[in-house]
Design a protein around this motif. Structure first.
Motif, PDB file in Angstrom:
ATOM      1  N   ILE A 224       0.777  -1.350   0.124  1.00 45.11           N
ATOM      2  CA  ILE A 224      -0.326   0.046  -0.528  1.00 45.11           C
ATOM      3  C   ILE A 224       0.466   1.265   0.634  1.00 45.11           C
ATOM      4  CG2 ILE A 224      -1.428  -1.469   1.367  1.00 45.11           C
ATOM      5  CD1 ILE A 224      -1.339   0.829   3.599  1.00 45.11           C
ATOM      6  N   ARG A 225       2.320   0.744  -0.124  1.00 43.46           N
ATOM      7  CA  ARG A 225       2.709   1.808  -0.113  1.00 43.46           C
ATOM      8  C   ARG A 225       2.839   3.339  -0.492  1.00 43.46           C
ATOM      9  NH1 ARG A 225       8.075   3.517  -1.188  1.00 43.46           N
ATOM     10  NH2 ARG A 225       9.376   4.818   0.135  1.00 43.46           N
ATOM     11  N   PRO A 226       2.739   2.906  -2.084  1.00 44.19           N
ATOM     12  CA  PRO A 226       2.832   4.070  -2.785  1.00 44.19           C
ATOM     13  C   PRO A 226       1.430   5.070  -3.377  1.00 44.19           C
ATOM     14  CG  PRO A 226       2.996   1.759  -3.967  1.00 44.19           C
ATOM     15  CD  PRO A 226       2.105   1.224  -2.697  1.00 44.19           C
ATOM     16  N   TYR A 227       0.484   3.865  -2.646  1.00 44.37           N
ATOM     17  CA  TYR A 227      -1.595   5.308  -2.267  1.00 44.37           C
ATOM     18  C   TYR A 227      -1.407   6.062  -1.060  1.00 44.37           C
ATOM     19  CZ  TYR A 227      -2.529   1.516  -5.549  1.00 44.37           C
ATOM     20  OH  TYR A 227      -2.493   1.082  -6.756  1.00 44.37           O
ATOM     21  N   LEU A 228       0.405   5.629  -0.088  1.00 43.02           N
ATOM     22  CA  LEU A 228       0.352   6.829   1.011  1.00 43.02           C
ATOM     23  C   LEU A 228       0.670   8.210   0.996  1.00 43.02           C
ATOM     24  CD1 LEU A 228       1.443   4.029   3.632  1.00 43.02           C
ATOM     25  CD2 LEU A 228      -0.538   4.684   3.148  1.00 43.02           C
ATOM     26  N   PRO A 229       0.537   8.923   1.960  1.00 50.88           N
ATOM     27  CA  PRO A 229       1.349  10.268   1.318  1.00 50.88           C
ATOM     28  C   PRO A 229       2.764  10.481   1.539  1.00 50.88           C
ATOM     29  CG  PRO A 229      -0.415  10.726   3.239  1.00 50.88           C
ATOM     30  CD  PRO A 229      -0.412   9.111   2.511  1.00 50.88           C
ATOM     31  N   LEU A 230       3.091  10.535   0.953  1.00 49.33           N
ATOM     32  CA  LEU A 230       5.165  11.185   0.473  1.00 49.33           C
ATOM     33  C   LEU A 230       5.802  10.731   1.619  1.00 49.33           C
ATOM     34  CD1 LEU A 230       7.512  10.918  -1.346  1.00 49.33           C
ATOM     35  CD2 LEU A 230       7.561  13.059  -1.158  1.00 49.33           C
ATOM     36  N   GLU A 231       5.709  11.531   3.051  1.00 52.64           N
ATOM     37  CA  GLU A 231       5.907  11.874   4.179  1.00 52.64           C
ATOM     38  C   GLU A 231       6.193   9.854   5.109  1.00 52.64           C
ATOM     39  OE1 GLU A 231       5.120  13.492   8.302  1.00 52.64           O
ATOM     40  OE2 GLU A 231       4.897  15.387   7.283  1.00 52.64           O
ATOM     41  N   THR A 232       4.631   9.494   4.755  1.00 50.98           N
ATOM     42  CA  THR A 232       4.563   7.947   5.820  1.00 50.98           C
ATOM     43  C   THR A 232       5.147   7.481   4.759  1.00 50.98           C
ATOM     44  OG1 THR A 232       2.057   9.633   6.080  1.00 50.98           O
ATOM     45  CG2 THR A 232       3.059   6.801   6.401  1.00 50.98           C
ATOM     46  N   ARG A 233       4.841   7.470   3.727  1.00 47.17           N
ATOM     47  CA  ARG A 233       5.905   6.189   2.752  1.00 47.17           C
ATOM     48  C   ARG A 233       7.575   6.118   2.791  1.00 47.17           C
ATOM     49  NH1 ARG A 233       5.447   8.353  -2.940  1.00 47.17           N
ATOM     50  NH2 ARG A 233       2.589   9.335  -2.913  1.00 47.17           N
ATOM     51  N   ASN A 234       7.647   7.594   3.609  1.00 51.65           N
ATOM     52  CA  ASN A 234       9.349   7.272   4.102  1.00 51.65           C
ATOM     53  C   ASN A 234       9.409   7.115   5.524  1.00 51.65           C
ATOM     54  OD1 ASN A 234      11.053   8.287   1.971  1.00 51.65           O
ATOM     55  ND2 ASN A 234      10.069  10.563   2.437  1.00 51.65           N
ATOM     56  N   TYR A 235       8.240   7.366   6.137  1.00 56.38           N
ATOM     57  CA  TYR A 235       8.156   7.135   7.637  1.00 56.38           C
ATOM     58  C   TYR A 235       8.592   5.898   8.599  1.00 56.38           C
ATOM     59  CZ  TYR A 235       6.479   7.774  12.466  1.00 56.38           C
ATOM     60  OH  TYR A 235       5.788   8.622  13.511  1.00 56.38           O
ATOM     61  N   VAL A 236       7.384   4.354   7.812  1.00 55.67           N
ATOM     62  CA  VAL A 236       7.964   3.286   8.121  1.00 55.67           C
ATOM     63  C   VAL A 236       9.436   3.268   7.953  1.00 55.67           C
ATOM     64  CG1 VAL A 236       7.134   1.146   7.820  1.00 55.67           C
ATOM     65  CG2 VAL A 236       5.470   2.970   8.312  1.00 55.67           C
ATOM     66  N   PRO A 237      10.068   3.320   6.661  1.00 55.74           N
ATOM     67  CA  PRO A 237      11.506   3.214   6.296  1.00 55.74           C
ATOM     68  C   PRO A 237      11.960   3.669   7.725  1.00 55.74           C
ATOM     69  CG  PRO A 237      10.263   3.271   4.662  1.00 55.74           C
ATOM     70  CD  PRO A 237       9.455   3.846   5.362  1.00 55.74           C
ATOM     71  N   ALA A 238      11.885   5.042   7.843  1.00 56.37           N
ATOM     72  CA  ALA A 238      13.496   5.436   8.577  1.00 56.37           C
ATOM     73  C   ALA A 238      13.111   4.387  10.670  1.00 56.37           C
ATOM     74  CB  ALA A 238      12.242   7.317   8.856  1.00 56.37           C
ATOM     75  N   PHE A 239      11.170   4.367  10.656  1.00 58.36           N
ATOM     76  CA  PHE A 239      11.545   3.931  12.073  1.00 58.36           C
ATOM     77  C   PHE A 239      12.285   2.622  11.991  1.00 58.36           C
ATOM     78  CE2 PHE A 239       8.860   0.571  13.830  1.00 58.36           C
ATOM     79  CZ  PHE A 239       9.325   1.350  15.141  1.00 58.36           C
ATOM     80  N   ILE A 240      12.244   1.752  11.103  1.00 64.55           N
ATOM     81  CA  ILE A 240      13.000   0.552  10.883  1.00 64.55           C
ATOM     82  C   ILE A 240      14.685   0.839  11.264  1.00 64.55           C
ATOM     83  CG2 ILE A 240      13.118  -1.656  10.096  1.00 64.55           C
ATOM     84  CD1 ILE A 240      10.409  -1.786   8.565  1.00 64.55           C
ATOM     85  N   ALA A 241      14.677   2.103  10.730  1.00 61.62           N
ATOM     86  CA  ALA A 241      16.387   2.146   9.984  1.00 61.62           C
ATOM     87  C   ALA A 241      16.798   2.773  11.504  1.00 61.62           C
ATOM     88  CB  ALA A 241      17.006   3.331   9.174  1.00 61.62           C
ATOM     89  N   ALA A 242      16.041   3.696  12.314  1.00 64.77           N
ATOM     90  CA  ALA A 242      16.228   3.672  13.409  1.00 64.77           C
ATOM     91  C   ALA A 242      16.380   2.901  14.799  1.00 64.77           C
ATOM     92  CB  ALA A 242      14.666   4.876  14.353  1.00 64.77           C
ATOM     93  N   VAL A 243      15.136   2.015  14.639  1.00 67.35           N
ATOM     94  CA  VAL A 243      15.328   0.865  15.583  1.00 67.35           C
ATOM     95  C   VAL A 243      17.033   0.263  15.354  1.00 67.35           C
ATOM     96  CG1 VAL A 243      14.407  -1.432  16.201  1.00 67.35           C
ATOM     97  CG2 VAL A 243      13.535   0.620  15.529  1.00 67.35           C
TER      98      VAL A 243
END
Length: 438
Positions: A224-243
């Motif tokens: 579903i990532r392509p259908y989300l707002p741009l910031e949210t598309r980046n938000y989840v990968p950034a969270f995983i990288a932060a973990v």
């Protein structure tokens, strides 16, 4: 012959490894934005440390080590490894100073987050979210008004029990805001059934995530990532990288920076107004340090009452110091009004909407003998039907002296009064007066 083949194979592997290392090294350098570009136009984003990257980065340096480490970290929240997560690992691994500070702050904040998350049966990994939300700064405020460690909007915070008035903003309270965030994640997961989707919803709202689910016909975040707002598309990968980076700092030469937050603290409840500055003096500590432990109090005054006692967090003290502290808590006075006034919604988007509403002008015409609706419509370059709607006319009959609205958004062609909103055309005495309201 066999030894020659083995030697040849070894040389090929060495060359391929060297080539791959050089390629990966160049890729890592190219993929990391230059210094100063991480916050390029930060007003366009709500999150503090989520730089916007290329939506579909090239992925020719797959790192099995990253994947293996993420697999070992994974608990309840999926720690997927792909090109988007890899890009953010590259970014954060090069921000050594910032991550070092986060590691230092985590020793104080993480136990608070963990206790709240556990109370609502939310995975422990969610404690890393304030890193990308606020850089663990309780005073962080986004461009649209999201506030605190967990970046709550006013209405959402109030909906989850946070209080905002002229004395306190509990969105900045590490304890209260953490319980509110845990409750939000409990509800989001119950509705969406997936932790990555719940994390996405925390950024863009459950409604936007549900729309993306419907469009993609999938409940997998990466689908579903392509259908989300741009910031949210980046938000989840950034969270995983932060973990990842918070669990593997040593592999990237990141050192913990000691935090100034007190490692051991005491908590007391007060049912009267108490000055944090006066308490800091009694504790022989810097006033800013005590306010840092109690960031939600706007005026550096704790507005406790019998009905709603308030919490004060302070460094652990000895029994000998309690006599002085007791005196401050019970006998000191606070100047100024003690009236508690509920705060108004500080959503900056609402203020922008108000400013963007254009003022509309209203023009009037008094009917003279012999005039009809067609003549008046032609005079003001409008439609007869518009005149009927604006003036609530059921037919075409009008009478001399009748006052008609002839424009609701532009000045008419004839001379008018100086009021830009109310343009009056004088004629015979009126029989019907319009209200003049918009």
């Amino acid at each position: 012959m066999k030894s020659n083949i083995l030697l040849y194979s070894f040389l090929v592997l060495v060359l391929l490894s060297a080539s791959g290392f050089a390629q990966q090294k160049n890729t890592n350098l190219d993929s990391v934005p230059k210094a100063g570009l991480f916050f390029q136009n930060p007003g366009n984003r709500d999150t503090t440390i989520v730089p916007l990257l290329v939506d579909a980065p090239s992925f020719y340096n797959y790192n099995f080590v990253y994947k293996k480490r993420l697999d070992s970290i994974q608990k309840a929240v999926p720690m997927d490894y792909n090109e988007y997560v890899h890009k953010y690992i590259d970014v954060y691994s090069n921000r050594k100073d910032m991550i070092g500070k986060m590691l230092g702050l985590s020793s104080y904040y993480f136990p608070i987050f963990e206790q709240a998350l556990k109370a609502y049966h939310v995975p422990d990994e969610i404690k890393y979210l304030p890193i990308i939300e606020s850089a663990m700064n309780p005073h962080a405020v986004s461009r649209v008004g999201a506030t605190g460690l967990w970046q709550f909007m006013f209405s959402t915070g109030r909906g989850y029990g946070l209080k905002m008035d002229n004395f306190v903003d509990e969105r900045k309270d590490p304890v209260q805001a953490s319980y509110a965030a845990a409750a939000y994640f409990r509800d989001a997961y119950a509705e969406l059934g997936d932790w990555l989707l719940a994390i996405a919803a925390y950024n863009c709202g459950k409604g936007n995530v549900q729309k993306a689910i419907n469009k993609a016909n999938s409940r997998d975040f990466w689908q579903i990532r392509p259908y989300l707002p741009l910031e949210t598309r980046n938000y989840v990968p950034a969270f995983i990288a932060a973990v990842y980076i918070m669990n593997c700092p040593a592999f990237h030469d990141i050192k913990v920076q000691k935090s100034l937050m007190a490692a051991k603290t005491d908590t007391i409840q007060v049912n009267r107004f108490v000055s944090l500055d006066s308490l800091a003096i009694a504790l022989h500590m810097e006033q800013e340090a005590l306010c840092g432990l109690n960031p939600s109090y706007k005026k550096r005054i704790v507005n406790g009452s019998l009905e709603t006692p308030k919490r004060i967090i302070m460094p652990a003290v000895s029994l000998a110091d309690y006599a002085v502290i007791y005196d401050v808590l019970n006998n000191s006075t606070v100047s100024g009004s003690m009236e508690v006034i509920l705060a108004a919604n500080d959503d900056r988007r609402l203020k922008r909407k108000v400013k963007e509403v254009p003022q509309r002008s209203v023009a009037y015409h008094k009917v003279t003998p012999g005039q009809n609706l067609t003549a008046i419509a032609n005079q003001y370059k409008v439609e007869v039907q518009d005149l009927k709607v604006w003036n609530k006319l059921k037919g075409n009959n009008i009478v001399p002296g009748q006052k008609l609205i002839v424009s609701k958004d532009a000045s008419p062609g004839k001379s008018s009064t100086h009021n830009p909103k109310y343009l009056s055309y004088q004629g015979e005495s009126s029989r019907h007066q319009g209200t003049g309201k918009m």
